[in-house]
Design a protein around this motif. Structure first.
Motif, PDB file in Angstrom:
ATOM      1  N   UNK A  71       0.921  -1.317   0.166  1.00  0.00           N
ATOM      2  CA  UNK A  71       0.100  -0.050  -0.006  1.00  0.00           C
ATOM      3  C   UNK A  71       0.906   1.311   0.108  1.00  0.00           C
ATOM      4  N   UNK A  72       0.593   2.162  -0.759  1.00  0.00           N
ATOM      5  CA  UNK A  72       1.282   3.471  -0.816  1.00  0.00           C
ATOM      6  C   UNK A  72       1.416   4.141   0.587  1.00  0.00           C
ATOM      7  N   UNK A  73       2.592   4.503   0.928  1.00  0.00           N
ATOM      8  CA  UNK A  73       3.024   4.740   2.279  1.00  0.00           C
ATOM      9  C   UNK A  73       1.965   6.037   3.122  1.00  0.00           C
ATOM     10  N   UNK A  74       1.756   7.137   2.048  1.00  0.00           N
ATOM     11  CA  UNK A  74       1.090   8.091   2.528  1.00  0.00           C
ATOM     12  C   UNK A  74      -0.363   7.523   2.682  1.00  0.00           C
ATOM     13  N   UNK A  75      -0.856   6.734   1.733  1.00  0.00           N
ATOM     14  CA  UNK A  75      -2.263   6.247   1.776  1.00  0.00           C
ATOM     15  C   UNK A  75      -2.470   5.429   2.946  1.00  0.00           C
ATOM     16  N   UNK A  76      -1.593   4.650   3.317  1.00  0.00           N
ATOM     17  CA  UNK A  76      -1.475   3.707   4.517  1.00  0.00           C
ATOM     18  C   UNK A  76      -1.451   4.494   5.864  1.00  0.00           C
ATOM     19  N   UNK A  77      -0.782   5.506   5.748  1.00  0.00           N
ATOM     20  CA  UNK A  77      -0.713   6.664   7.049  1.00  0.00           C
ATOM     21  C   UNK A  77      -2.059   7.248   6.860  1.00  0.00           C
ATOM     22  N   UNK A  78      -2.763   7.540   6.131  1.00  0.00           N
ATOM     23  CA  UNK A  78      -3.837   8.550   6.078  1.00  0.00           C
ATOM     24  C   UNK A  78      -5.069   7.554   6.648  1.00  0.00           C
ATOM     25  N   UNK A  79      -5.100   6.045   5.933  1.00  0.00           N
ATOM     26  CA  UNK A  79      -6.038   5.109   6.335  1.00  0.00           C
ATOM     27  C   UNK A  79      -5.802   4.863   7.726  1.00  0.00           C
ATOM     28  N   UNK A  80      -4.613   4.713   8.139  1.00  0.00           N
ATOM     29  CA  UNK A  80      -4.328   4.263   9.674  1.00  0.00           C
ATOM     30  C   UNK A  80      -4.777   5.339  10.652  1.00  0.00           C
ATOM     31  N   UNK A  81      -4.573   6.660  10.297  1.00  0.00           N
ATOM     32  CA  UNK A  81      -4.849   7.662  11.095  1.00  0.00           C
ATOM     33  C   UNK A  81      -6.458   7.894  11.048  1.00  0.00           C
ATOM     34  N   UNK A  82      -7.293   7.693  10.159  1.00  0.00           N
ATOM     35  CA  UNK A  82      -8.608   7.859  10.099  1.00  0.00           C
ATOM     36  C   UNK A  82      -9.317   6.543  10.858  1.00  0.00           C
ATOM     37  N   UNK A  83      -8.743   5.481  10.540  1.00  0.00           N
ATOM     38  CA  UNK A  83      -9.434   4.161  11.107  1.00  0.00           C
ATOM     39  C   UNK A  83      -9.180   4.315  12.777  1.00  0.00           C
ATOM     40  N   UNK A  84      -7.961   4.790  13.059  1.00  0.00           N
ATOM     41  CA  UNK A  84      -7.599   5.008  14.575  1.00  0.00           C
ATOM     42  C   UNK A  84      -8.411   5.871  15.171  1.00  0.00           C
ATOM     43  N   UNK A  85      -8.739   6.864  14.322  1.00  0.00           N
ATOM     44  CA  UNK A  85      -9.737   7.980  14.995  1.00  0.00           C
ATOM     45  C   UNK A  85     -11.198   7.179  15.375  1.00  0.00           C
ATOM     46  N   UNK A  86     -11.645   6.633  14.161  1.00  0.00           N
ATOM     47  CA  UNK A  86     -12.966   6.132  14.184  1.00  0.00           C
ATOM     48  C   UNK A  86     -13.111   5.013  15.297  1.00  0.00           C
ATOM     49  N   UNK A  87     -11.866   4.194  15.486  1.00  0.00           N
ATOM     50  CA  UNK A  87     -11.763   3.156  16.379  1.00  0.00           C
ATOM     51  C   UNK A  87     -11.846   3.820  17.815  1.00  0.00           C
ATOM     52  N   UNK A  88     -11.209   4.957  17.873  1.00  0.00           N
ATOM     53  CA  UNK A  88     -11.250   5.514  19.461  1.00  0.00           C
ATOM     54  C   UNK A  88     -12.850   6.151  19.633  1.00  0.00           C
ATOM     55  N   UNK A  89     -13.250   6.860  18.642  1.00  0.00           N
ATOM     56  CA  UNK A  89     -14.830   7.209  18.776  1.00  0.00           C
ATOM     57  C   UNK A  89     -15.393   5.879  19.296  1.00  0.00           C
ATOM     58  N   UNK A  90     -15.413   4.885  18.414  1.00  0.00           N
ATOM     59  CA  UNK A  90     -16.168   3.587  18.683  1.00  0.00           C
ATOM     60  C   UNK A  90     -15.813   3.126  20.081  1.00  0.00           C
ATOM     61  N   UNK A  91     -14.610   3.266  20.451  1.00  0.00           N
ATOM     62  CA  UNK A  91     -14.290   2.615  22.066  1.00  0.00           C
ATOM     63  C   UNK A  91     -15.000   3.579  23.116  1.00  0.00           C
ATOM     64  N   UNK A  92     -15.188   5.006  22.857  1.00  0.00           N
ATOM     65  CA  UNK A  92     -15.915   5.877  23.553  1.00  0.00           C
ATOM     66  C   UNK A  92     -17.407   5.407  23.799  1.00  0.00           C
ATOM     67  N   UNK A  93     -17.974   5.061  22.690  1.00  0.00           N
ATOM     68  CA  UNK A  93     -19.173   4.633  22.444  1.00  0.00           C
ATOM     69  C   UNK A  93     -19.556   3.504  23.185  1.00  0.00           C
ATOM     70  N   UNK A  94     -18.543   2.307  23.089  1.00  0.00           N
ATOM     71  CA  UNK A  94     -18.711   1.248  23.619  1.00  0.00           C
ATOM     72  C   UNK A  94     -18.714   1.432  25.063  1.00  0.00           C
ATOM     73  N   UNK A  95     -17.543   2.102  25.703  1.00  0.00           N
ATOM     74  CA  UNK A  95     -17.446   2.501  27.144  1.00  0.00           C
ATOM     75  C   UNK A  95     -18.504   2.910  27.674  1.00  0.00           C
ATOM     76  N   UNK A  96     -19.145   4.013  27.306  1.00  0.00           N
ATOM     77  CA  UNK A  96     -20.459   4.609  27.760  1.00  0.00           C
ATOM     78  C   UNK A  96     -21.752   3.494  27.703  1.00  0.00           C
ATOM     79  N   UNK A  97     -21.807   2.994  26.494  1.00  0.00           N
ATOM     80  CA  UNK A  97     -22.918   2.042  26.332  1.00  0.00           C
ATOM     81  C   UNK A  97     -22.937   0.974  27.239  1.00  0.00           C
TER      82      UNK A  97
END
Lengths: 202, 322
Positions: free
Chosen positions: A40-66
């Motif tokens: 995977x192109x490095x800059x694409x990999x970085x962007x996907x990783x960053x976005x997925x990480x942020x979504x995962x953290x929001x998801x975690x917050x949702x899970x934690x509270x729910x």
């Protein structure tokens, strides 16, 4: 007697599916960045990783509270008295008893959603490993907040070490978790329950 | 009239001394400075003669017709910090080793001001003391660079390397980049070579993820110079179209940084313990290049155990369970 229990309400299924997808994307892009796998192109990999990480953290917050709000948290509560013994019994079942067609030592019921081994791993992963991944991940996203040196070692190197190690533990958990899903009334039964919400007991 | 006795007393002596001190202090500073310079200049020899003006912000210029001394500001390019010079590699040199002897005359003649100053290899070519720096190869590399090919003889070593402060081994990222920025972020110096406005470095590097981290931790030449294995620091600056833009050039085990920024450390580390990326791991963090050998081995072993365990479990489940 086999019965159907509605273990997985919609909010859990949405969280679980999003979490799984993000985790998968993070593992793939993480391996790509660190080892050049998947090409995977490095800059694409970085962007996907960053976005997925942020979504995962929001998801975690949702899970934690729910978990608090819905009372789902009670399934994760560990009774320490005799816990390690129960853990051992479950381990012996998975490594020996299962092949002898023995019944599970802790069959799942309305009150018991997870067996002791599941409880131990889920609590470890969801309340220790994932928070560490998220915290170290955000630190890497904003490297200027990291201490320059910790005990003479660059803070960013230590943060990376925490992120890579916890990410690896999370990945190993995912492999085992997916495999153990095939241990149900039928190999595909647990996967079906992730869609319809009902768990078929053995 | 004061009595003679009082005038000859110690009190009178101290009073006179005190008044004299105050009086001297109130003489205008400029005059005292210039006079001091003037009286000194005749007796000063060697570098001290030059430094008395070039080491200061101001200098005095005497009008030969009126005899008046004009206080002038030393141009920033002509100013030498004596303390920095004393720490530099060229500290033992006399100014006139490199500059024309004509500069001994003051005011300096036009001939002196238009002198052609030699380049590094005029002294260092074949220099046995500095042999390890390979000045001839550096010059060859430089001659291929966009600086040499585009700007010809106007671009000398001194455009980047300040001879009066140059110190070998001071190659930190900040020190190195300040050489580039001295022109590329300074319109006045940039216009000495090119008659156009200098591009905005920050805007031009907007595409770089984590721009601040990159600009602080790597040298400009990492991406803008072609790697040369024969010399420690590449001097073949490439045109902007040929600059490194692929992230994996650095963010991989075979990181370009090992051949550039960490070249020296990498060589030492590899020869010492064979651990390829130790230099990068110890020094800084570069995603993809900072792989820990022992962690890699441990992770592969754990992964194999898990996959093996699952495979055995599947086999036993399918063969034993009925």
């Amino acid at each position: 007697m086999a019965q159907k229990i509605y273990y997985y309400p919609v909010w859990i299924r949405i969280w679980h599916a999003t979490n799984a997808l993000m985790f998968l994307l993070l593992i793939i892009t993480g391996l790509s960045m660190q080892y050049g796998l998947f090409k995977i192109r490095f800059d694409y990999a970085v962007s996907i990783h960053n976005v997925s990480g942020i979504v995962l953290s929001v998801c975690y917050l949702y899970y934690f509270m729910a978990n608090f709000i819905t009372g789902n948290l009670k399934y994760y509560r560990i009774k320490f008295k005799g816990f390690f013994k129960r853990l051992w019994v479950q381990f012996v079942y998975y490594t020996v008893g299962i092949f002898k067609n023995q019944m599970p030592p802790f069959p799942l019921t309305i009150k018991r959603k997870f067996n002791p081994l599941q409880k131990f791993t889920y609590v470890s992963v969801m309340y220790i490993i994932v928070p560490l991944i998220i915290i170290s991940g955000y630190a890497m996203l904003f490297p200027e907040i990291i201490y320059e040196k910790v005990l003479g070692i660059p803070g960013i190197v230590l943060t990376d070490l925490v992120h890579v190690c916890t990410g690896f533990i999370g990945s190993i958990f995912m492999i085992i978790h997916i495999y153990f899903c095939t241990i149900g009334s039928k190999p595909a039964a647990n996967f079906k329950s992730l869609v319809n919400g009902y768990h078929q007991t053995e | 009239m004061l009595p003679k006795k009082l005038l000859c007393s110690p009190i009178a002596f101290f009073l006179a001394f005190f008044i004299a001190i105050i009086g001297i202090s109130f003489v205008p500073a400029q005059v005292s400075e210039i006079n001091a310079q003037k009286s000194k200049s005749d007796s000063l020899t060697g570098n001290a003669f030059c430094i008395q003006c070039h080491g200061n912000i101001y200098y005095g210029l005497k009008n030969p017709e009126t005899g008046k001394i004009h206080r002038k500001m030393m141009s920033i390019n002509g100013r030498i910090d004596p303390t920095v010079f004393k720490k530099s590699n060229h500290r033992s040199f006399q100014c006139t080793n490199c500059h024309s002897i004509e500069f001994k005359k003051f005011p300096h003649s036009e001939k002196a001001l238009l002198e052609e100053i030699g380049s590094c290899i005029d002294c260092h070519s074949g220099d046995s003391i500095a042999e390890k720096y390979k000045f001839d190869l550096i010059d060859e590399d430089f001659q291929k660079s966009v600086h040499a090919t585009k700007h010809s003889e106007n671009f000398t070593c001194w455009m980047c390397h300040e001879a009066h402060s140059y110190k070998v081994n001071a190659t930190t990222v900040e020190y190195d980049n300040s050489m580039c920025l001295s022109c590329h972020a300074n319109a006045n110096k940039y216009n000495l070579i090119l008659n156009k406005s200098n591009p905005n470095i920050i805007e031009k590097h907007e595409w770089l993820p984590n721009q601040q981290a990159h600009l602080q931790n790597v040298r400009c030449i990492e991406c803008h110079a072609r790697v040369n294995d024969s010399i420690l620091v590449a001097h073949n600056i490439q045109p902007k179209a040929k600059a490194v833009k692929l992230c994996v050039e650095c963010h991989s085990t075979n990181s370009l940084l090992k051949q550039t920024l960490y070249k020296y450390q990498s060589r030492v580390q590899i020869s010492r313990n064979g651990y390829f990326n130790a230099a990068i791991l110890n020094k800084s963090y570069v995603i993809g290049a900072n792989r820990n050998y022992y962690l890699n081995v441990a992770s592969v072993v754990i992964l194999l155990i898990v996959i093996g365990g699952i495979a055995i479990h599947i086999i036993l489940r399918t063969t034993l369970k009925k």
